[in-house]
Design an enzyme around this catalytic site. Structure first.
Site, PDB file in Angstrom:
ATOM      1  CG  ASP A 130      -1.989  -0.968   1.232  1.00 63.05           C
ATOM      2  OD1 ASP A 130      -1.984  -1.840   0.347  1.00 63.05           O
ATOM      3  OD2 ASP A 130      -2.877  -0.885   2.107  1.00 63.05           O
ATOM      4  CG  ASP A 131       0.191   3.865   2.247  1.00 62.38           C
ATOM      5  OD1 ASP A 131      -0.981   3.739   1.853  1.00 62.38           O
ATOM      6  OD2 ASP A 131       0.514   3.918   3.444  1.00 62.38           O
ATOM      7  CG  HIS A 180      -4.303   2.756  -0.621  1.00 61.70           C
ATOM      8  ND1 HIS A 180      -5.138   1.949   0.111  1.00 61.70           N
ATOM      9  CD2 HIS A 180      -3.416   3.273   0.271  1.00 61.70           C
ATOM     10  CE1 HIS A 180      -4.791   1.993   1.378  1.00 61.70           C
ATOM     11  NE2 HIS A 180      -3.760   2.787   1.516  1.00 61.70           N
ATOM     12  CG  HIS A 286       2.306   0.109   4.385  1.00 62.25           C
ATOM     13  ND1 HIS A 286       2.065  -0.834   5.353  1.00 62.25           N
ATOM     14  CD2 HIS A 286       1.154   0.798   4.217  1.00 62.25           C
ATOM     15  CE1 HIS A 286       0.801  -0.700   5.759  1.00 62.25           C
ATOM     16  NE2 HIS A 286       0.227   0.281   5.093  1.00 62.25           N
TER      17      HIS A 286
END
Ligand code: ZN
Length: 334
Positions: A130-131, A180, A286
């Site tokens: 993610d991110d 996301h 992440h």
């Protein structure tokens, strides 16, 4: 020698002696002070080390408990760097495939009809990031290529040639491009369905323009079980269902988004311990810039998973059984 001179000599001698004493005293002070300070500091350091070790054990225990309950601690990220963690008790209707215990769990049966049981379902592990993209994304892509592993990236909206290259590399190297959110700003995206839709469409169009891929997968910032949205998350889930978009949470948290930066070994241990006997494993990681130890943990993590029997690392596709913390309205209302 006159009497006057004798007095002068005596006075000079006294001065010299005083000076000598002063020098010796200064020397002793100069040596003693750091020594005493060192001892004091050493003792305090030792005490602090003990406290840190104790706290680390507490954190490890908490994480272990959490993963044992198949819970997860979603990142509540504010911007890129600052991240809080929230403890959340997942609702009972969590869709985790816990009910179906893998056959290898029953060791007793193994002796008699062991050879017959080889045809077990392959356990599926999904690495999700993610991110990103960030400067770490390329490093992660290099490692994935090295081990011939495909993963899933739930990206945010980043602008610039480097970011476009990263989105394209994800697609070209066979990974799944998931969404996301464009901004990852909780207050605005969860303000209303319209606001959420606008943010998501912006990201979807942006990614399509760059990569030619229309992403069909979403991970909610903070997960579907987040406690930051004032609106009921079912509102957003219903919108995604209407769009034919599937959302994915996770059932194993690497813990790499906590306020304390984990060592690579801790990230690996969290993932491996969290896997337990799950048939479908979705690991939350992440690829944000502030998470270098995730990159460092990745080779060992992949090696340990690849060494497991009957286990495959796969990218999320339409065929993947979604791991979701909360179900959509229709499913829960019966
Ligand atoms: Zn996030």
């Amino acid at each position: 020698m006159t009497a006057e001179k004798a007095v002068q000599t005596t006075a000079r001698r006294k001065r010299v002696q005083r000076l000598k004493r002063l020098i010796v005293f200064s020397l002793i002070t100069a040596i003693l002070t750091p020594t005493v300070l060192s001892v004091v500091l050493f003792v305090r350091l030792h005490g602090l080390e003990k406290q840190v070790a104790h706290l680390e054990r507490m954190v490890a225990d908490m994480q272990k408990q959490q993963s044992e309950n198949a819970d997860a601690t979603p990142d509540i990220g504010i911007g890129e760097g600052l991240v809080f963690r929230l403890e959340i008790n997942m609702p009972d209707e969590s869709e985790e495939p816990e009910e179906t215990k893998p056959a290898e769990a029953s060791q007793d049966e193994g002796i008699q009809d062991g050879a017959e049981q080889q045809e077990e379902a392959v356990r599926k592990v999904y690495l999700t990031f993610d991110d990103g993209p960030s400067s770490n994304t390329n490093k992660i892509l290099d490692i994935l290529a090295q081990y011939d592993v495909k993963a899933t990236f739930f990206v945010v909206g980043k602008e610039g040639e480097w970011a476009e290259d990263a989105y394209n590399r994800i697609v070209e190297e066979g990974h799944t491009l998931g969404m996301h959110s464009y901004t990852h700003v909780y207050q605005s995206i969860y303000a209303s369905v319209e606001a959420y839709a606008e943010d998501l469409n912006r990201l979807r169009d942006y990614l399509y323009e760059i990569t030619g891929v229309e992403s069909r997968f979403v991970r909610f910032p903070g997960g579907s079980s987040n406690t930051v949205s004032d609106l009921d998350m079912h509102t957003f889930i219903t919108y995604l269902n209407e769009q034919g978009i599937t959302y994915f949470d996770w059932n194993v948290s690497s813990g790499d988004a906590g306020s304390r930066k984990l060592e690579p070994e801790e990230i690996v241990a969290n993932c491996i311990n969290g896997m337990g006997n799950k048939d479908t494993v979705v690991i939350l990681m992440h690829d944000a810039a502030g998470r270098p130890t995730t990159v460092e943990a990745l080779p060992a993590l992949i090696e340990q998973i690849q060494a497991m029997d009957n286990t495959e690392i796969l990218p999320i596709t339409e065929d993947t059984l979604p791991v979701q913390h909360i179900k959509s309205q229709q499913e829960t209302e019966d």
